[in-house]
Design a protein around this motif. Structure first.
Motif, mmCIF file in Angstrom:
data_model
loop_
_atom_site.group_PDB
_atom_site.id
_atom_site.type_symbol
_atom_site.label_atom_id
_atom_site.label_comp_id
_atom_site.label_asym_id
_atom_site.label_seq_id
_atom_site.Cartn_x
_atom_site.Cartn_y
_atom_site.Cartn_z
ATOM 1 N N ALA A 126 0.824 -1.213 0.000
ATOM 2 C CA ALA A 126 0.000 0.000 0.000
ATOM 3 C C ALA A 126 0.854 1.257 0.000
ATOM 4 O O ALA A 126 0.535 2.239 -0.690
ATOM 5 N N LEU A 127 1.952 1.247 0.749
ATOM 6 C CA LEU A 127 2.808 2.432 0.816
ATOM 7 C C LEU A 127 3.516 2.686 -0.503
ATOM 8 O O LEU A 127 3.575 3.822 -0.980
ATOM 9 N N MET A 128 4.060 1.617 -1.116
ATOM 10 C CA MET A 128 4.719 1.785 -2.426
ATOM 11 C C MET A 128 3.703 2.255 -3.474
ATOM 12 O O MET A 128 4.001 3.103 -4.319
ATOM 13 N N ALA A 129 2.491 1.698 -3.401
ATOM 14 C CA ALA A 129 1.444 2.111 -4.335
ATOM 15 C C ALA A 129 1.071 3.574 -4.123
ATOM 16 O O ALA A 129 0.813 4.311 -5.076
ATOM 17 N N SER A 130 1.042 4.001 -2.870
ATOM 18 C CA SER A 130 0.694 5.390 -2.571
ATOM 19 C C SER A 130 1.751 6.351 -3.098
ATOM 20 O O SER A 130 1.423 7.431 -3.598
ATOM 21 N N LEU A 131 3.037 5.973 -2.976
ATOM 22 C CA LEU A 131 4.097 6.817 -3.534
ATOM 23 C C LEU A 131 3.909 7.000 -5.037
ATOM 24 O O LEU A 131 4.098 8.096 -5.570
ATOM 25 N N MET A 132 3.542 5.901 -5.719
ATOM 26 C CA MET A 132 3.325 5.981 -7.157
ATOM 27 C C MET A 132 2.028 6.710 -7.494
ATOM 28 O O MET A 132 1.946 7.421 -8.500
ATOM 29 N N SER A 133 1.018 6.529 -6.648
ATOM 30 C CA SER A 133 -0.316 7.041 -6.979
ATOM 31 C C SER A 133 -0.414 8.559 -6.913
ATOM 32 O O SER A 133 -1.337 9.140 -7.490
ATOM 33 N N ILE A 134 0.516 9.212 -6.221
ATOM 34 C CA ILE A 134 0.508 10.681 -6.219
ATOM 35 C C ILE A 134 0.668 11.185 -7.647
ATOM 36 O O ILE A 134 0.058 12.179 -8.047
ATOM 37 N N THR A 135 1.496 10.477 -8.429
ATOM 38 C CA THR A 135 1.670 10.839 -9.838
ATOM 39 C C THR A 135 0.359 10.709 -10.594
ATOM 40 O O THR A 135 -0.026 11.605 -11.357
ATOM 41 N N ALA A 136 -0.335 9.586 -10.403
ATOM 42 C CA ALA A 136 -1.612 9.374 -11.095
ATOM 43 C C ALA A 136 -2.641 10.425 -10.696
ATOM 44 O O ALA A 136 -3.377 10.937 -11.546
ATOM 45 N N LEU A 137 -2.686 10.749 -9.401
ATOM 46 C CA LEU A 137 -3.630 11.758 -8.935
ATOM 47 C C LEU A 137 -3.315 13.122 -9.550
ATOM 48 O O LEU A 137 -4.217 13.853 -9.966
ATOM 49 N N THR A 138 -2.032 13.458 -9.626
ATOM 50 C CA THR A 138 -1.612 14.744 -10.177
ATOM 51 C C THR A 138 -1.937 14.857 -11.660
ATOM 52 O O THR A 138 -2.271 15.938 -12.155
ATOM 53 N N ILE A 139 -1.849 13.747 -12.370
ATOM 54 C CA ILE A 139 -2.134 13.755 -13.810
ATOM 55 C C ILE A 139 -3.637 13.689 -14.077
ATOM 56 O O ILE A 139 -4.194 14.504 -14.817
ATOM 57 N N ASP A 140 -4.314 12.718 -13.469
ATOM 58 C CA ASP A 140 -5.686 12.394 -13.859
ATOM 59 C C ASP A 140 -6.754 13.290 -13.243
ATOM 60 O O ASP A 140 -7.808 13.500 -13.840
ATOM 61 N N ALA A 141 -6.492 13.821 -12.055
ATOM 62 C CA ALA A 141 -7.529 14.605 -11.384
ATOM 63 C C ALA A 141 -7.839 15.911 -12.110
ATOM 64 O O ALA A 141 -8.956 16.432 -11.997
ATOM 65 N N ILE A 142 -6.862 16.449 -12.856
ATOM 66 C CA ILE A 142 -7.124 17.716 -13.540
ATOM 67 C C ILE A 142 -7.711 17.543 -14.932
ATOM 68 O O ILE A 142 -8.040 18.546 -15.584
ATOM 69 N N LEU A 143 -7.869 16.297 -15.382
ATOM 70 C CA LEU A 143 -8.394 16.084 -16.738
ATOM 71 C C LEU A 143 -9.739 16.781 -16.968
ATOM 72 O O LEU A 143 -9.914 17.449 -17.990
ATOM 73 N N PRO A 144 -10.717 16.655 -16.062
ATOM 74 C CA PRO A 144 -11.991 17.351 -16.295
ATOM 75 C C PRO A 144 -11.865 18.874 -16.213
ATOM 76 O O PRO A 144 -12.782 19.590 -16.634
ATOM 77 N N ALA A 145 -10.747 19.358 -15.654
ATOM 78 C CA ALA A 145 -10.602 20.800 -15.428
ATOM 79 C C ALA A 145 -9.715 21.488 -16.465
ATOM 80 O O ALA A 145 -9.435 22.681 -16.327
ATOM 81 N N LEU A 146 -9.264 20.756 -17.480
ATOM 82 C CA LEU A 146 -8.322 21.335 -18.437
ATOM 83 C C LEU A 146 -8.875 22.595 -19.102
ATOM 84 O O LEU A 146 -8.153 23.596 -19.258
#
Length: 410
Positions: free
Chosen positions: A22-42
């Protein structure tokens, strides 16, 4: 100065625990959150920073990968010299500064600069998490851990666009960045408290001005590593086209802005399912065999779309989603396995190895995405054209590696 060759003893019998995954996944998932969360807001971000062009706004997705690629070149080698944890802390600090730059940007140029800097900061956790896994596991078992980490991490792309849309509608686009900062702060505290340093003092490589050059020389002696790094770059580049164009395709070509976050989530689930299955089957069948079969599917699905919809308009959204779901199902067997195969021979230089292979992969993916995405104007066909070309070239490289392995055993 000659490169100091250090062979780190790995423990194949270390049992993974849920918190580590879970911790290793969380370190990686910050990248996914930073990329994908702004898609609807472009579009909203584009208006705020005085950029009205869809292609200009897509650079906010593509350019973060430039930062991810460049940052690895610094954090990877430094983590081999000073340890994994200090570099992760510095990465978090850079990410926090970059996020505030994005929030207070008044032009597209400053916003792009902030996104690149975000990528540089994120590259620390993204790269070093792979090094930490490689410090602890090896072989098909490492691929198994990588698959479970990725399956856990894929939950973020599933919910990120919908979360971003909800935040956008209620609090505005800047709040998306504040949520990213909060999540990053929680993960940083968790990492500090619970993750021990995996690079033992006796295995640290003294930092010199030659460490990068010597690391490259060492790395390029492993042809298998270079081959699978190139394949990873081709696959990542073709997938980056989708990430960059998804908002435009579903909101402008299919006129489905409200449905877009849920379609994106469904397609991310397809990757998650196959990633989980890969974690189950990889020890039994081997990461290289599974990756080869998945690469055949990746190329076959995209090439079938190219043939069926040559010189025609977009099919119904159901057909498009079906093709994309099959395409992304193959990715779950590719992402973790390709990186694991590339990293397997270079465990003794895991930090700089992860950095250089990640940089090469990114260096290939960004031009591919930047070139192909410009053609995704009126139809989705160019997207699948790019996927099929990248898949075909990857298959050729893969078969050359297999042929070389057979000859070496003869």
């Amino acid at each position: 100065m000659a490169y100091i060759y250090l062979c780190v003893m790995k423990n194949d019998n270390v049992k993974p625990n849920f918190e580590f995954i879970a911790l290793m996944a969380s370190l990686m998932s910050i990248t996914a959150l930073t990329i994908d969360a702004i898609l609807p807001a472009l579009s909203d971000i584009g208006v705020a920073v005085h950029s009205m062009g869809a292609h200009e706004n897509q650079r906010l997705i593509i350019m973060i990968f430039l930062g991810l690629g460049v940052g690895q070149l610094f954090f990877g080698p430094l983590s081999d010299s000073y340890g994994r944890k200090p570099m992760v802390y510095i990465g978090f600090l850079v990410f926090f500064i970059a996020s505030f730059i994005c929030v207070f940007s008044s032009s597209i140029e400053w916003m792009i600069f902030g996104r690149i800097l975000q990528g540089i900061g994120l590259s620390a956790g993204r790269t070093i998490s792979i090094s930490i896994i490689r410090d602890t596991y090896k072989g098909d078992y490492m691929a198994k851990i990588m698959s479970f980490v990725t399956a856990f991490f894929i939950l973020v792309p599933v919910i990120a666009p919908a979360l971003g849309k909800a935040i956008l509608d209620s609090l505005g686009w800047k709040a998306i960045f504040y949520v990213q900062l909060f999540f990053s702060f929680v993960v940083a505290i968790w990492f500090w408290k619970r993750q021990p340093e995996t690079l033992k003092p006796e295995y640290k490589i003294p930092f010199t001005k030659y460490i990068f050059i010597d690391g490259i020389r060492e790395l390029f002696t492993y042809k298998k590593t270079i081959a699978f790094t190139i394949i990873s770059g081709l696959i990542t580049g073709s997938f980056l086209v989708y990430l960059s164009a998804a908002q435009q395709v579903f909101e402008e070509q299919y006129l489905m802005p409200n449905e877009f976050p849920y379609i994106f989530a469904g397609l991310a689930t397809s990757i998650g399912v196959s990633t989980y299955l890969n974690g189950i089957f990889v020890v039994k069948f081997g990461m290289q065999k599974l990756a080869f079969m998945a690469l055949i599917l990746f190329f076959g699905v995209s090439f079938l779309y190219v043939i069926l919809f040559w010189n025609s308009s977009n099919p119904s959204v159901y057909i498009l989603v079906l093709f994309l779901a099959l395409q992304f199902f193959s990715l779950g067997f590719l992402f973790g396995n390709l990186r694991s195969v590339a990293m397997e021979p270079i465990g003794h230089i895991a930090g700089i190895g992860a950095a250089i292979t990640g940089f090469i992969s990114t260096l290939l993916s960004i031009p591919i995405a930047s070139f192909v995405v410009d053609f995704v104007e009126e139809t989705v066909w160019p997207l699948f054209g790019g996927l099929s070309i990248c898949g075909f070239v990857s298959l050729i490289i893969f078969m050359m590696v297999k042929r070389s392995q057979r000859l070496s055993l003869a």
